[in-house]
Design a protein around this motif. Structure first.
Motif, PDB file in Angstrom:
ATOM      1  N   GLN A  34       9.360   1.145  -7.306  1.00 21.03           N
ATOM      2  CA  GLN A  34       8.114   1.887  -7.185  1.00 21.03           C
ATOM      3  C   GLN A  34       7.554   2.159  -8.579  1.00 21.03           C
ATOM      4  O   GLN A  34       8.296   2.459  -9.511  1.00 21.03           O
ATOM      5  N   ILE A  39       4.167  -0.757  -5.446  1.00 15.74           N
ATOM      6  CA  ILE A  39       5.534  -1.262  -5.390  1.00 15.74           C
ATOM      7  C   ILE A  39       5.541  -2.667  -5.970  1.00 15.74           C
ATOM      8  O   ILE A  39       4.703  -3.499  -5.605  1.00 15.74           O
ATOM      9  N   VAL A 128       3.336   0.026   1.229  1.00 20.35           N
ATOM     10  CA  VAL A 128       2.704   0.914   0.262  1.00 20.35           C
ATOM     11  C   VAL A 128       1.802   1.897   0.996  1.00 20.35           C
ATOM     12  O   VAL A 128       1.076   1.529   1.920  1.00 20.35           O
ATOM     13  N   ALA A 132       2.363   7.784  -3.621  1.00 19.49           N
ATOM     14  CA  ALA A 132       3.749   7.364  -3.833  1.00 19.49           C
ATOM     15  C   ALA A 132       4.683   8.003  -2.810  1.00 19.49           C
ATOM     16  O   ALA A 132       5.691   7.394  -2.412  1.00 19.49           O
ATOM     17  N   ASP A 135       5.075   5.832   0.303  1.00 21.52           N
ATOM     18  CA  ASP A 135       5.682   4.505   0.210  1.00 21.52           C
ATOM     19  C   ASP A 135       6.978   4.455   1.016  1.00 21.52           C
ATOM     20  O   ASP A 135       7.719   5.439   1.084  1.00 21.52           O
TER      21      ASP A 135
END
Length: 253
Positions: A34, A39, A128, A132, A135
């Motif tokens: 990540q 990613i 994704v 974040a 993810d």
């Protein structure tokens, strides 16, 4: 009539697991990391025709190590599952979790079957998200179990040493260049402690980029762009597009 040779179920499963692990360990390493905008997938793969990293759907990518013909069959099955589910219901109903469950059932059935050998593959399915925290990265070993990963994960040959190096150096705020160089440094570490220098020609690199305006977030990093990222890795050089992208439908490379 002769008595058939008896092997306990526990020993039979242990032997099948050892057989699959040895086959996977012979494959080259693959790393998923990540970074700030998505990613990144980095595989040691000098071939430009036989991909280890591929697009499955809008936000979902697939990576694998082991026997190519076996994980290629799984990849094709995943694309068909995603296309059918997205067409029947909605594109948002195609998720990495659902795809991982399908792969887990397939691998688990093959592993427990006495009629065929276990698949010598280890899979990674990633999606994704908008941020974040959204993810998703799932690792699927040969026996069909599902492992939810975060930050970084390594599979293939020498994965333990590669994964340990990643755990020590991976950060949540890395740029694409920093993440790529970290992955390459980790893949270059051999089990005997020596360090190899991997060039752009020896790598297959792709990203799921959450900042991409298109619905499809998968793109390959090739040619001059890859060379620049390996040489510099500076945030100021990361705004441009890769020299080449995946194009066409979700089944295309």
């Amino acid at each position: 009539m002769s008595t058939p040779f008896y092997v306990s179920p526990q020993q039979a499963m242990a032997d099948r697991a050892e057989y699959a692990r040895k086959g996977i360990a012979r494959g080259r390493g693959l790393v998923v990391l990540q970074y700030t905008d998505g990613i990144v997938f980095v595989a040691e793969n000098p071939s430009r025709a036989l991909h280890k990293v591929s697009e499955i759907y809008d936000r979902i990518a697939f990576a694998a190590t082991g026997k190519y013909n076996e994980y290629e069959n799984l990849r094709i099955g995943g694309v068909r599952y995603a296309d059918l589910r997205g067409y029947t219901y909605h594109r948002d109903d195609v998720t990495a979790r659902g795809l991982a469950n399908v792969y887990a059932q397939t691998l688990g059935t093959i592993f427990s079957s006495v009629g065929e050998k276990p698949y010598e593959v280890e899979l990674l399915v990633a999606e994704v998200g908008e941020s974040a925290e959204d993810d998703q990265i799932y690792r699927l070993p040969h026996d069909g179990s599902i492992i939810d990963e975060h930050g970084s994960v390594a599979v293939g040959g020498n994965s333990d040493q590669i994964g340990s190096y990643l755990d020590q150096h991976q950060r949540d705020d890395m740029t694409l260049g920093e993440a790529l160089r970290l992955a390459v440094a980790a893949l270059g570490r051999d089990g005997n402690g020596s360090v190899r220098e991997l060039t752009a020609d020896q790598l297959e690199v792709a990203v799921l980029d959450r900042t991409r305006p298109q619905q499809r977030k998968f793109k390959r990093v090739l040619g001059r762009r890859l060379t620049e990222l390996l040489a510099e890795g500076e945030s100021g050089t990361e705004g441009g597009a890769p020299e080449a992208d995946a194009s066409g439908g979700s089944t295309q490379e």
